[in-house]
Design a protein around this motif. Structure first.
Motif, PDB file in Angstrom:
ATOM      1  N   MET A  96       0.848  -1.194   0.000  1.00  0.00           N
ATOM      2  CA  MET A  96       0.000   0.000   0.000  1.00  0.00           C
ATOM      3  C   MET A  96       0.880   1.238   0.000  1.00  0.00           C
ATOM      4  N   ALA A  97       0.739   2.043  -1.035  1.00  0.00           N
ATOM      5  CA  ALA A  97       1.590   3.221  -1.144  1.00  0.00           C
ATOM      6  C   ALA A  97       1.181   4.258  -0.109  1.00  0.00           C
ATOM      7  N   GLU A  98       2.182   4.889   0.421  1.00  0.00           N
ATOM      8  CA  GLU A  98       1.966   5.935   1.406  1.00  0.00           C
ATOM      9  C   GLU A  98       1.360   7.147   0.721  1.00  0.00           C
ATOM     10  N   HIS A  99       0.269   7.675   1.275  1.00  0.00           N
ATOM     11  CA  HIS A  99      -0.277   8.889   0.680  1.00  0.00           C
ATOM     12  C   HIS A  99       0.170  10.083   1.504  1.00  0.00           C
ATOM     13  N   ILE A 100       0.876  10.994   0.831  1.00  0.00           N
ATOM     14  CA  ILE A 100       1.342  12.175   1.555  1.00  0.00           C
ATOM     15  C   ILE A 100       0.412  13.337   1.273  1.00  0.00           C
ATOM     16  N   VAL A 101      -0.133  13.899   2.337  1.00  0.00           N
ATOM     17  CA  VAL A 101      -1.017  15.036   2.196  1.00  0.00           C
ATOM     18  C   VAL A 101      -0.184  16.292   2.435  1.00  0.00           C
ATOM     19  N   THR A 102      -0.384  17.284   1.567  1.00  0.00           N
ATOM     20  CA  THR A 102       0.451  18.477   1.710  1.00  0.00           C
ATOM     21  C   THR A 102      -0.091  19.396   2.802  1.00  0.00           C
ATOM     22  N   LYS A 103       0.797  20.283   3.246  1.00  0.00           N
ATOM     23  CA  LYS A 103       0.374  21.227   4.289  1.00  0.00           C
ATOM     24  C   LYS A 103      -0.727  22.149   3.776  1.00  0.00           C
ATOM     25  N   LYS A 104      -0.694  22.402   2.478  1.00  0.00           N
ATOM     26  CA  LYS A 104      -1.714  23.275   1.916  1.00  0.00           C
ATOM     27  C   LYS A 104      -3.095  22.613   2.033  1.00  0.00           C
ATOM     28  N   GLN A 105      -3.124  21.330   1.680  1.00  0.00           N
ATOM     29  CA  GLN A 105      -4.403  20.616   1.812  1.00  0.00           C
ATOM     30  C   GLN A 105      -4.895  20.631   3.257  1.00  0.00           C
ATOM     31  N   TYR A 106      -3.962  20.424   4.185  1.00  0.00           N
ATOM     32  CA  TYR A 106      -4.345  20.468   5.599  1.00  0.00           C
ATOM     33  C   TYR A 106      -4.902  21.833   5.974  1.00  0.00           C
ATOM     34  N   SER A 107      -4.316  22.871   5.399  1.00  0.00           N
ATOM     35  CA  SER A 107      -4.775  24.202   5.807  1.00  0.00           C
ATOM     36  C   SER A 107      -6.198  24.465   5.309  1.00  0.00           C
ATOM     37  N   TYR A 108      -6.568  23.877   4.166  1.00  0.00           N
ATOM     38  CA  TYR A 108      -7.970  24.018   3.739  1.00  0.00           C
ATOM     39  C   TYR A 108      -8.896  23.363   4.760  1.00  0.00           C
ATOM     40  N   VAL A 109      -8.523  22.178   5.171  1.00  0.00           N
ATOM     41  CA  VAL A 109      -9.348  21.469   6.161  1.00  0.00           C
ATOM     42  C   VAL A 109      -9.438  22.291   7.436  1.00  0.00           C
ATOM     43  N   PHE A 110      -8.304  22.822   7.856  1.00  0.00           N
ATOM     44  CA  PHE A 110      -8.282  23.642   9.065  1.00  0.00           C
ATOM     45  C   PHE A 110      -9.225  24.830   8.920  1.00  0.00           C
ATOM     46  N   GLY A 111      -9.151  25.497   7.731  1.00  0.00           N
ATOM     47  CA  GLY A 111     -10.034  26.628   7.482  1.00  0.00           C
ATOM     48  C   GLY A 111     -11.489  26.230   7.609  1.00  0.00           C
ATOM     49  N   ALA A 112     -11.831  25.109   7.012  1.00  0.00           N
ATOM     50  CA  ALA A 112     -13.224  24.648   7.070  1.00  0.00           C
ATOM     51  C   ALA A 112     -13.638  24.395   8.515  1.00  0.00           C
ATOM     52  N   LEU A 113     -12.753  23.774   9.284  1.00  0.00           N
ATOM     53  CA  LEU A 113     -13.085  23.475  10.678  1.00  0.00           C
ATOM     54  C   LEU A 113     -13.316  24.749  11.479  1.00  0.00           C
ATOM     55  N   LEU A 114     -12.462  25.738  11.215  1.00  0.00           N
ATOM     56  CA  LEU A 114     -12.588  27.002  11.936  1.00  0.00           C
ATOM     57  C   LEU A 114     -13.905  27.684  11.577  1.00  0.00           C
ATOM     58  N   LEU A 115     -14.209  27.666  10.293  1.00  0.00           N
ATOM     59  CA  LEU A 115     -15.442  28.288   9.833  1.00  0.00           C
ATOM     60  C   LEU A 115     -16.645  27.613  10.497  1.00  0.00           C
ATOM     61  N   LEU A 116     -16.625  26.289  10.503  1.00  0.00           N
ATOM     62  CA  LEU A 116     -17.752  25.562  11.092  1.00  0.00           C
ATOM     63  C   LEU A 116     -17.878  25.857  12.584  1.00  0.00           C
ATOM     64  N   THR A 117     -16.736  26.013  13.257  1.00  0.00           N
ATOM     65  CA  THR A 117     -16.796  26.359  14.679  1.00  0.00           C
ATOM     66  C   THR A 117     -17.469  27.719  14.854  1.00  0.00           C
ATOM     67  N   PHE A 118     -17.094  28.638  13.993  1.00  0.00           N
ATOM     68  CA  PHE A 118     -17.693  29.968  14.060  1.00  0.00           C
ATOM     69  C   PHE A 118     -19.199  29.888  13.818  1.00  0.00           C
ATOM     70  N   VAL A 119     -19.581  29.161  12.777  1.00  0.00           N
ATOM     71  CA  VAL A 119     -21.004  29.056  12.438  1.00  0.00           C
ATOM     72  C   VAL A 119     -21.780  28.448  13.597  1.00  0.00           C
ATOM     73  N   THR A 120     -21.256  27.338  14.122  1.00  0.00           N
ATOM     74  CA  THR A 120     -22.024  26.639  15.143  1.00  0.00           C
ATOM     75  C   THR A 120     -22.128  27.488  16.410  1.00  0.00           C
ATOM     76  N   THR A 121     -21.090  28.258  16.708  1.00  0.00           N
ATOM     77  CA  THR A 121     -21.163  29.123  17.884  1.00  0.00           C
ATOM     78  C   THR A 121     -22.201  30.221  17.672  1.00  0.00           C
ATOM     79  N   SER A 122     -22.183  30.821  16.493  1.00  0.00           N
ATOM     80  CA  SER A 122     -23.145  31.889  16.215  1.00  0.00           C
ATOM     81  C   SER A 122     -24.568  31.357  16.267  1.00  0.00           C
ATOM     82  N   VAL A 123     -24.773  30.203  15.653  1.00  0.00           N
ATOM     83  CA  VAL A 123     -26.122  29.633  15.661  1.00  0.00           C
ATOM     84  C   VAL A 123     -26.530  29.306  17.090  1.00  0.00           C
ATOM     85  N   GLY A 124     -25.553  28.874  17.887  1.00  0.00           N
ATOM     86  CA  GLY A 124     -25.845  28.544  19.269  1.00  0.00           C
ATOM     87  C   GLY A 124     -26.370  29.732  20.057  1.00  0.00           C
ATOM     88  N   MET A 125     -25.982  30.918  19.646  1.00  0.00           N
ATOM     89  CA  MET A 125     -26.435  32.099  20.379  1.00  0.00           C
ATOM     90  C   MET A 125     -27.872  32.455  20.055  1.00  0.00           C
TER      91      MET A 125
END
Ligand code: HEM
Ligand SMILES: [Cu+2]
Lengths: 539, 217, 99
Positions: free
Chosen positions: C1-30
């Motif tokens: 099974m070949a190792e799949h290397i994920v780039t830091k850029k790809q990770y940063s997109y995921v991070f951005g999405a997670l941050l956005l969702l945290t913001f959304v869920t907090t706002s909706v919570g209010m």
């Protein structure tokens, strides 16, 4: 001396010497023996408690020990037998020893974790022992709240911590086995060529991994609630004591299959070898192990029929409980079918296997009685339940464990046990067992409640029979303890394959070398294919 | 290749098998963790469904902003952990050590925020077993809420602490040059553990801070 | 099974999405949206969890076996909740004394 030839061969026992070489070993075979020593100790300790219980129950009044002491006795008996003996019994000893040998690899996937699990187990055991010496615990092995959290004046937390810790040993063993069985099988050893013992260890490991964490966290909550006077399960604060029972039995019903599935695996091996036939319906027996592991998680509510669980839930759980009986029955039918037209030899392991099949059937059938809502309401918390689970745990698992010990003893130690004594003790165990526990079905049905230290005179005759049986049973367990130790020095030297079995573990030397196999075996045949032995002799 | 044979333990045939086995083992361990926390999630669900109003009142005593910030902090540490794995796989030793360091730093920051929240609750008399003086709406069940809150966040915090310990060891080993592009499984499986810790919090945050605020019955 | 290397850029997109969702869920919570609050919060939590498991934890590129382990862990948790709730939510359904 006769030993000369064997001692010169390099094996896992004489490869290294000294206490340190044992306590720091990463060899799965040695770790299996470490576990064996530990659980044998706990078995006899639990047995002492059982002896005092049976003596107290010889006469109707509670005269030998006080009610409080009696409560501690059955609690410690249950805790030690369940958590420190039965749960680790077959997986951690025979399983540890055999899994790599049977699948043809050098060791488990994580040998260090394997050793760690033994130390964790010992730490847990030490906690329980310490609690015992401090004055014990009286909640029953089930730790029901709110008694355990708010009322008991005994060492609940300490015992709980012991169980919590030993739970992790069980998880680690299961994890190790799953990875090993998936990743380390010898070339050619496909899933459907695996010995059925491996299938049952795999299914057991699934339960250990998926169930044990829940009891760990439950016991943790009990300890925290008791320690800090919180109100997590306390009804006085709106907590729900029945919720505790849900969490407890989510593990503890599947846990009964942690105890019995490995036994079933042993029986499959023994029945095949001593009938010289393939196990009838191999795939059904293999899959029934996994089915038991999964279905076993769906039925826990049958322990709570009278615990103010909703009637609707009781109906659901009662209904689902009958499904577990199906894969269990498949196994019994297939073992019986394997016997048909087999050339049966009645060596000691086979005697234990016969014992298992009969007694497990009685235990399982009474289980379905108990799962019947209407019947259970009458016999719950009576000796009927006590008899039910002892038929399975002692009549089933313990018989299988002893059968397995006899069967693999030559491989483990390089020595044969004395067949005559062994047959005698198998017979004594069988008779003693039935004399002990069959009367309990009757008195339970007649209304004798469990966990009482005094009782009305009308039940005395059954209790006397039961105590008499327990004495016989004790003799039956002492005889093997003595001759196994005896055989280490004086037993006949065991050949590599004394039973003419076809499993990989028999193709290496007895006892095996530290690395198990000189060359990694390549498997080209199915399990229990005895014709292969002839070919190998020729070839 | 020299690296390979050094890192290969005797029970395995090759490095591939060893790596597979370790990750697989870690995933199984994480499944047990799911059920370990699962017992407590089960308690939460049962009590939340039984006493929504009390949970609503209690929930308003938690600081939503603090909760959101700690969520962001933990997510960031998860991100830097992922980057650490990436650095390890490309053999960038300094970057690996740096990313592990940042991860540890943010993990510690999370703990600090959490402790300040706990301290606040303690002062307000909302910490069962130590200082619980709440007398307003349905105190019994509000206490139940806080029992579960402290049990679950406490268990989670203990995992964070263990995680910091593991990551510190990894950072030390990385700094000593123990890993390279063809051997970094320990980094990978520590990473899995760390992401799991993040995952638990991703659920704890809405369950305690968000979903009951407006249920005051 | 070949190792799949994920780039830091790809990770940063995921991070951005997670941050956005945290913001959304907090706002909706209010906001007070009634029952919808629970649903939104849990759906967002599940999406965030999926992002972490699939990408940060590499399950997306992982073996079938590892995927199976994840599914099993979640399924067993669901089982625990489901059968416990079978009791808890149905108390008092049938007219028997003592629930
Ligand atoms: C055919 C499958 C089985 C069924 C349907 C079944 C059913 C039951 C039921 C309904 C009870 C509850 C009785 C009561 O408390 O009123 C019970 C108790 C018990 N069973 Fe089974 N059982 C089965 C197999 C097993 C096995 C394989 C074991 C052990 C290896 C076992 C061990 C126990 C134990 C320990 C208890 C008593 C728990 C306690 O309250 O202390 N059972 N069983
Ligand atoms: Cu059961």
């Amino acid at each position: 001396m006769i030993t000369a030839t064997v001692e010169t061969r390099d094996n896992y026992l004489n490869h290294e010497y000294g206490v340190k070489s044992w306590l720091l070993t990463k060899d799965h075979k040695r770790i299996g023996l470490l576990y064996l020593a530990a659980i044998t100790f706990f078995f006899f300790l639990g047995g002492i408690f059982a002896t005092v219980i049976r003596l107290e129950l010889l006469t109707p009044p509670g005269d030998l020990v006080s009610a409080q002491t009696y409560n501690k006795l059955f609690t410690l008996h249950g805790v030690i037998m369940v958590f420190l003996f039965l749960i680790p019994s077959i997986p951690a000893t025979l399983g540890n020893f055999l899994v790599p040998l049977m699948i043809g690899c050098k060791d488990l996937a994580f040998p260090k974790i394997n050793l760690l699990s033994w130390y964790i187990f010992m730490a847990g055991g030490a906690c329980v022992l310490y609690a015992m010496l401090q004055g014990g615990v009286d909640t029953g092995w089930t730790f029901y709240v709110p008694f355990s959290t708010s009322y008991a004046n005994t060492y609940v937390i300490l015992t709980g911590v012991g169980i919590f810790i030993s739970g992790f040993a069980s998880i680690l063993t299961g994890l190790n086995f799953i990875v090993t069985i998936h990743r380390m099988r010898a070339p050619g050893l496909t899933w459907f060529r695996l010995p059925l013992f491996i299938w049952s260890m795999y299914a057991t490991s699934l339960i250990q991994v998926l169930g044990t964490p829940v009891i760990a966290v439950t016991i943790l909550l009990v300890a925290v609630e008791r320690g800090f006077h919180l109100g997590i399960f306390d009804p006085a604060l709106g907590g729900d004591p029945v919720l505790f029972q849900h969490l407890f039995w989510f593990y503890s019903h599947p846990a009964v299959y942690i105890m019995v599935l490995p036994g079933m695996g042993i029986i499959s091996e023994i029945v095949s070898v001593f009938t010289r036939k393939k196990v009838f319906g191999y795939r059904f027996v293999a899959f029934s192990s996994v089915a038991i592991a999964v279905l076993g998680f769906l039925v826990w509510g049958h322990h709570m029929f009278v615990a103010s669980q909703s009637v609707y839930a009781s109906l659901v759980f009662s209904f689902l409980s009958f499904f577990v009986a199906v894969p269990s029955a498949i196994k019994v039918f297939n073992w019986t079918a394997t016997l048909y037209k087999g050339s049966i030899s009645y060596d000691t392991p086979m005697l234990y296997a016969f014992g298992f099949i009969g007694l497990f059937t009685i235990g399982g059938l009474t289980g379905t009685f108990l799962a019947t809502l209407g019947f259970d309401v009458h016999v719950t918390d009576t000796y009927f339940v006590v008899a039910h689970f002892h038929y399975i745990m002692v009549g089933g698992t313990l018989m299988a464990y002893l059968g397995g010990m006899h069967y693999w003893w030559p491989k483990m130690t390089g020595r044969m046990y004395p067949e005559g004594w062994a047959k005698l003790s198998a017979l004594v165990v069988f008779l003693g067992f039935n004399l002990t526990f069959f009367p309990q079905f009757i008195m339970g049905y007649l209304g004798m409640p469990r966990r009482y230290h005094a009782y009305p005179e009308e039940f005395q005759v059954y209790h006397v029979l039961s105590t008499a049986g327990a004495s016989v049973l004790a003799v039956g367990y002492l005889i093997p303890a003595i001759y196994f130790v005896w055989s280490l020095r004086f037993g006949k030297i065991a050949p590599d394959n004394p039973w003419n079995a076809s499993g990989l573990e028999w193709q290496t030397t007895s006892p095996p070398p530290p690395e198990n196999f000189e060359i990694t075996p390549v498997v080209t045949y199915e399990a229990y294919d005895y014709s292969i032995l002839e070919e190998m002799k020729v070839g | 290749m020299a690296n390979h044979s050094l890192a290969l333990r005797h029970q395995f045939d090759d490095v591939e098998q060893q790596k597979d086995a370790s990750t697989f083992g870690m995933w199984i361990f994480l499944a047990t963790e799911v059920l370990f926390f699962g017992g407590m999630f089960c308690c939460y669900t049962v009590y939340r469904s039984a006493y929504p109003a009390a949970f609503g009142h209690a929930s308003n005593h938690l600081d939503l902003i603090l909760g959101a910030v700690s969520t962001a902090v933990l997510i960031f540490s998860s991100f830097t952990m992922a980057c650490a794995v990436n650095s390890a796989s490309t053999g960038a030793r300094n970057a690996l050590v740096a990313f592990l360091g940042i991860t540890i730093l943010f993990a510690a920051a999370f703990l600090v925020i959490e402790m300040s929240e706990w301290r606040m609750l303690y002062k307000e008399g909302l910490m069962p077993g130590f200082n619980f003086t709440y007398k307003e709406f349905d105190p019994g069940h509000v206490q139940l809420f806080f029992c579960m809150y402290f049990a679950m966040t406490g268990l989670h915090a203990s995992h964070v602490t263990i995680g910091i310990g593991i990551l510190a060891i990894m950072a030390f080993r990385a700094w000593r040059g123990a890993f390279g592009p063809d051997y970094f499984t320990p980094i990978e499986i520590s990473g899995l553990y760390w992401h799991f810790v993040d995952l638990v919090w991703i659920f704890l945050f809405p369950l305690y801070y968000l979903i009951a605020r407006h249920l005051q019955g | 099974m070949a190792e799949h290397i994920v780039t830091k850029k790809q990770y940063s997109y995921v991070f951005g999405a997670l941050l956005l969702l945290t913001f959304v869920t907090t706002s909706v919570g209010m906001m007070d949206l009634g029952r919808l609050n629970v649903i939104v919060a849990l759906v967002i939590a599940v999406i965030k969890a999926l992002l972490v498991v699939l990408f940060f934890m590499h399950i997306y590129w992982s073996t079938k076996l590892n995927k199976l382990v994840v599914v099993a862990g979640v399924a067993w948790l669901a089982l625990l909740l489901w059968l416990t709730l079978t009791d808890v939510l149905s108390r008092g359904w049938l007219p028997f004394p003592g629930k």
